[in-house]
Design an enzyme around this catalytic site. Structure first.
Site, PDB file in Angstrom:
ATOM      1  CB  CYS B 150      26.530  21.341  46.089  1.00  0.00           C
ATOM      2  SG  CYS B 150      28.171  20.603  46.244  1.00  0.00           S
ATOM      3  N   GLY B 237      26.674  10.226  55.803  1.00  0.00           N
ATOM      4  CA  GLY B 237      26.780   8.956  56.518  1.00  0.00           C
ATOM      5  C   GLY B 237      25.876   8.913  57.734  1.00  0.00           C
TER       6      GLY B 237
END
Lengths: 277, 322
Positions: B150, B237
């Site tokens: 992350c 995305g």
């Protein structure tokens, strides 16, 4: 809340840069102040749905037990401000569009939850009038709509409110319509008229802050409808976080942050950390 | 409704008689999935939020939001911004903490017939071990996915994900702490993804999933400030999909572990691309924000494809023609 593919019934420019779009949604139940996430196109760019406040319900029927309007569709009023709304403004009747909602808590409806004698003062900045139409229609003479805008574009925004019994007052920055100055000046006057009242605000952040401050200084409760970039609208992307004050104790919740989509969009002003917005 | 559509497609292709749907089931290192479609951590909440929109039991698995030893409030806003064909986020691993997950979320998730994969996160190796141990005894958790990638937190997170030795240290410790299948989620933010994959394979990971988001920045030119409060966020995305497909293929060729493909999957075609590149399963992420039914639509689309090509999901993996 539901995820549907809706048909566009109409999409027309009502004033330069302002559009109203009708979307078919049989049996929809809308609480005043709720919003939807609308897919403006099927393209991957822009990718995300856009949040839009619900303006009107088509063929509305007030459902007292639910505190909302049931209808055959919804109407949104939007200003063309960016890539998403430019795309949306080009869509035509008969097109289909992904629609998610109605989302959020909406404004408290005095008939439902509190003192009916209480006057509701709605304060809108520009297109912030949108979530107030249903309320103004419902409350009529028990309510006042104060609209602040830059200039004459405000006339297009208040036109639909004129036939309602709700009192309308306008201020513009350039003085071209209504009082010259800020909408918070109108708010001070309205509260000073006396009687129990509650203030609802929707508009730019700076205006909402001022509305919260003025209301608090005059001892009146206020509620604001917040806007934040959001991806999902269902409380999972955690993108629309706002620092909250009193929500921290909610069970099963991480501390501190509240989500505009799933905890709001309407918050009691005293529950928001304004300095962190 | 969707199921009937699939059968119809199958009947058309096969002509007369009953169509046999090719097997959708995959076994990812002991993790048995009814189909290869999972949801990506951080994009699907704790699963239950999506129950109104799709049938969770039709998904291969649900990967929940990353869990840490204690609840985390996350980063200040704004946390997200849209980008061309994607979005940037810096949520900061906001989560309820592993204890609240086990006590409040898991009992409800158990009632849904799907596989639950718990994504885990810590600021130290000890943190990872603690969370993994707690989940090991929790009924209804079928695997853990280690988040070493992350980009949105100060400590831990990606620092483990960009150094093969550090990554191996976390994986080895988690491997010892749990009997569940261990998935390691890799960061794309490295110069040699194959080296990272080999390091976590050697350390005992059962599965590798990739990619996590790619660090990016968007600037508001009027204010001359980053749009998201933390400055840098993770790009996700369809914009990142070709990078992800390439990395999945590189890892597939570098190790013998099963690979889970992640990165901008919007529909079944995208998912199939990952499987051809070498993924045994896939995770649908940002698409669930755009359409809460996206993951289920991917399941339907893969079924159609397998019928059309008369092949099983298993056969599709790594079927890239040279």
């Amino acid at each position: 809340m539901d995820s549907i593919t809706s048909k566009i019934l109409y999409n027309e420019e009502v004033a330069p840069g302002y559009f109203r779009i009708g979307l078919e949604w049989k049996g929809v139940l809308v609480l005043p102040g709720q919003f939807v996430m609308l897919r403006v196109s099927d393209s991957l760019d822009p990718l995300l749905r856009r949040p839009f406040g619900i303006y009107k319900v088509l063929n509305p029927k007030w459902v007292k037990s639910a505190g909302g309007y049931r209808g055959s569709g919804i109407e949104l009023l939007y200003s063309v401000v960016g890539r998403g709304t430019i795309r949306l403004s080009r869509r035509v009747a008969g097109d289909v569009a992904g629609l998610l909602g109605p989302i959020g808590n909406g404004f408290p409806v005095p008939e439902q939850s509190r003192n009916k004698e209480q006057k509701v003062i709605m304060v809108a900045g520009g297109v912030g009038t949108v979530p107030f139409y249903l309320l103004a229609d419902l409350l009529g003479a028990d309510s006042a709509l104060l609209v602040g805008a830059r200039s004459k574009e405000v006339l297009a925004l208040v036109k639909d409110f004129r036939p309602l019994k709700c009192k309308v007052a306008i201020s513009t920055e350039d003085g071209s319509v209504g009082a010259k100055g800020l909408v918070t000046d109108l708010l001070k006057e309205e509260i000073a008229k006396g009687g129990p009242s509650v203030v609802y605000g929707c508009g730019p952040l700076g205006m909402l802050k001022a509305v919260a401050e003025v209301s608090e200084s005059l001892g009146v409760d206020s509620f604001v409808s917040l806007e934040r970039s959001m991806a999902c609208g269902i409380g999972v992307c955690l993108g629309c976080a706002v620092k909250g004050t009193e929500h921290a104790a909610r069970p099963g919740r991480p501390p501190e942050y509240v989500m505009v989509c799933s905890d709001g969009p309407v918050f009691k002003s005293s529950e928001v950390e304004w300095s962190r917005l | 409704m969707k199921k009937n559509d699939n059968n119809k497609t199958g009947n058309n292709k096969a002509g007369k008689g009953v169509t046999k749907l090719p097997s959708m089931a995959v076994n990812v290192a002991g993790l048995k999935l009814s189909n290869p479609v999972m949801t990506a951590s951080g994009t699907f909440g704790y699963g239950l939020e999506f129950a109104p929109y799709l049938d969770l039991s039709r998904l291969g698995g649900v990967v929940v939001k990353g869990l840490s030893p204690k609840p985390r409030p996350g980063n200040p806003g704004p946390r997200i911004v849209e980008t061309p064909c994607g979005m940037l986020n810096a949520i900061g691993l906001q989560n309820v903490g592993v204890d609240a997950f086990i006590e409040e979320k898991l009992p409800k998730l158990r009632k849904v017939k799907t596989r639950v994969i718990a994504n885990i996160f810590g600021e130290s190796v000890a943190d990872y071990v603690l969370v993994a141990k707690k989940l090991d005894g929790a009924r209804g958790v079928h695997a853990v996915e280690i988040n070493i990638s992350c980009p949105n937190v100060k400590k831990g997170g990606m620092s483990f994900g960009v150094n093969p030795k550090e990554a191996a240290r976390v994986v080895r410790a988690v491997r010892k702490a749990t009997a569940l299948p261990v998935i390691t989620k890799l960061s794309p933010n490295v110069s040699d993804i194959a080296e990272m994959a080999r390091a976590v394979e050697e350390a005992g990971s059962d599965v590798i999933s990739l990619i996590n988001t790619i660090p990016g920045m968007v600037i508001d030119i009027e204010k001359r400030m980053p749009v998201i409060a933390r400055g840098i966020g993770g790009l996700s995305g369809p914009a990142i999909r070709p990078i992800a497909v390439r990395m999945v293929n590189e890892v597939y060729n570098a190790v013998s572990l099963p690979v889970i493909g992640i990165g901008g999957i919007m529909n079944a075609s995208d998912a199939i691309e990952f499987m051809i590149a070498g993924a045994s399963a896939v995770q649908v992420g940002t698409a669930s924000f755009v359409d809460p039914q996206a993951a289920e639509k991917v399941v339907d689309g893969i079924a159609d494809y397998l019928v059309r090509h008369k092949m099983s999901a298993k056969k599709l993996t790594g079927s890239l023609q040279k």
